[in-house]
Design an enzyme around this catalytic site. Structure first.
Site, PDB file in Angstrom:
ATOM      1  N   HIS A   1       0.722  -1.030  -0.162  1.00 51.53           N
ATOM      2  CA  HIS A   1       0.060   0.048   0.034  1.00 51.53           C
ATOM      3  C   HIS A   1       0.857   1.118   0.039  1.00 51.53           C
ATOM      4  O   HIS A   1       1.791   1.485   0.862  1.00 51.53           O
ATOM      5  CB  HIS A   1      -0.889   0.170   1.327  1.00 51.53           C
ATOM      6  CG  HIS A   1      -1.729   1.283   1.378  1.00 51.53           C
ATOM      7  ND1 HIS A   1      -1.646   2.106   2.522  1.00 51.53           N
ATOM      8  CD2 HIS A   1      -2.673   1.780   0.584  1.00 51.53           C
ATOM      9  CE1 HIS A   1      -2.242   3.091   2.388  1.00 51.53           C
ATOM     10  NE2 HIS A   1      -3.088   2.910   1.197  1.00 51.53           N
ATOM     11  N   SER A   2       0.576   2.103  -0.963  1.00 53.49           N
ATOM     12  CA  SER A   2       1.326   3.529  -0.929  1.00 53.49           C
ATOM     13  C   SER A   2       2.709   3.217  -0.996  1.00 53.49           C
ATOM     14  O   SER A   2       3.378   2.697  -1.811  1.00 53.49           O
ATOM     15  CB  SER A   2       0.938   4.430   0.207  1.00 53.49           C
ATOM     16  OG  SER A   2       1.136   5.558   0.204  1.00 53.49           O
ATOM     17  N   TYR A   3       3.585   3.789  -0.086  1.00 56.10           N
ATOM     18  CA  TYR A   3       5.024   3.521  -0.234  1.00 56.10           C
ATOM     19  C   TYR A   3       5.301   2.065  -0.103  1.00 56.10           C
ATOM     20  O   TYR A   3       6.556   1.654  -0.732  1.00 56.10           O
ATOM     21  CB  TYR A   3       5.810   4.136   1.240  1.00 56.10           C
ATOM     22  CG  TYR A   3       7.147   3.835   1.455  1.00 56.10           C
ATOM     23  CD1 TYR A   3       7.950   3.983   0.907  1.00 56.10           C
ATOM     24  CD2 TYR A   3       7.157   2.949   2.748  1.00 56.10           C
ATOM     25  CE1 TYR A   3       9.303   3.664   1.367  1.00 56.10           C
ATOM     26  CE2 TYR A   3       8.468   2.366   2.878  1.00 56.10           C
ATOM     27  CZ  TYR A   3       9.539   2.734   2.388  1.00 56.10           C
ATOM     28  OH  TYR A   3      10.840   2.205   2.742  1.00 56.10           O
TER      29      TYR A   3
END
Length: 238
Positions: free
Chosen positions: A76-78
């Site tokens: 998720h994300s980073y």
């Protein structure tokens, strides 16, 4: 049965998957939610050596020590940076990659390269604590970009977020697996404010047939666990 390894984004920890895990286990799957070094319940391990390579090593270690060979590896994300690096190192342990509104880097790219405008606002808030440059201090609660609106969600996430090491944002990822990593089946889910995906990679993701654009907020695992779990379950190899 598949084994899900869910990797959180910046400032988060394994705690952020709390509402999704029961839905995956109820479907008969194993679920691991590691927290990256220096964040969440492992914030006490933060040091000057906490960087992207260490976070990749965190996930590689989980895959190796848990003897996993069929991972549905989710970033998720980073966390997209982290799962890409882990898949590059131990691709034989990964059956499917899932990018939830996540960065999808190529060799030599950093988070700063992928989302310069978003990261520039973080850089303005860099603080040095015990010799470590940190960003994303949750002084005023969760950032609006997470898409939280329910007061209980805002209070919970705000109480759990931890500052994130700046070194992980500027470090270029080093990938050596080439076509082998690209060959791993993948699912890409993007929200309206998706980070880190160039247009050519969007075209590639769309043509792969497992591409979803959604109106869900960035922290979908908090706000919409059922919808998030459905995307993950659809990624289980048949």
């Amino acid at each position: 049965m598949a084994t899900f390894v869910l990797v959180h984004g910046s400032g988060h920890g394994g705690w952020c998957w709390r509402r999704v895990v029961p839905l995956l286990t109820a479907a008969g799957h194993r679920v691991l939610t590691p927290t990256l070094t220096g964040l969440g319940d492992r914030a006490h391990l933060l040091s000057r050596s906490t960087d992207l390579d260490l976070h990749i090593a965190d996930v590689v270690s989980v895959l190796e020590h848990e003897r996993i060979h069929d991972a549905v590896l989710v970033g998720h994300s980073y966390g997209g940076m982290v799962v890409t690096g882990a898949a590059d190192r131990v691709g034989h342990r990964v059956a499917h990659l899932v990018y939830l509104d996540a960065a999808i880097p190529r060799d030599g790219e950093s988070v700063v390269d992928l989302v310069p405008h978003a990261v520039s606002s973080l850089k303005a808030g860099v603080r040095v604590v015990d010799g470590v440059e940190l960003v994303g201090f949750p002084d005023d609660g969760p950032p609006p970009a997470l898409g939280l609106s329910d007061p209980e969600d805002v209070a919970w996430v705000g109480s759990m977020l931890t500052p994130h090491p700046w070194a992980t944002m500027v470090a270029p990822i080093r990938l050596t697996g080439g076509a082998a990593v690209e060959a791993i089946p993948r699912t890409v889910l993007l929200t309206p404010a998706h980070p880190g995906i160039a247009e050519d990679r969007l075209a590639s993701a769309r043509s792969a047939g497992r591409f979803h654009e959604t109106g869900l907020p960035h922290d979908m695992m908090v706000t919409h666990p059922a919808e998030t779990a459905k995307v993950l379950l659809d990624a289980v190899p048949r």
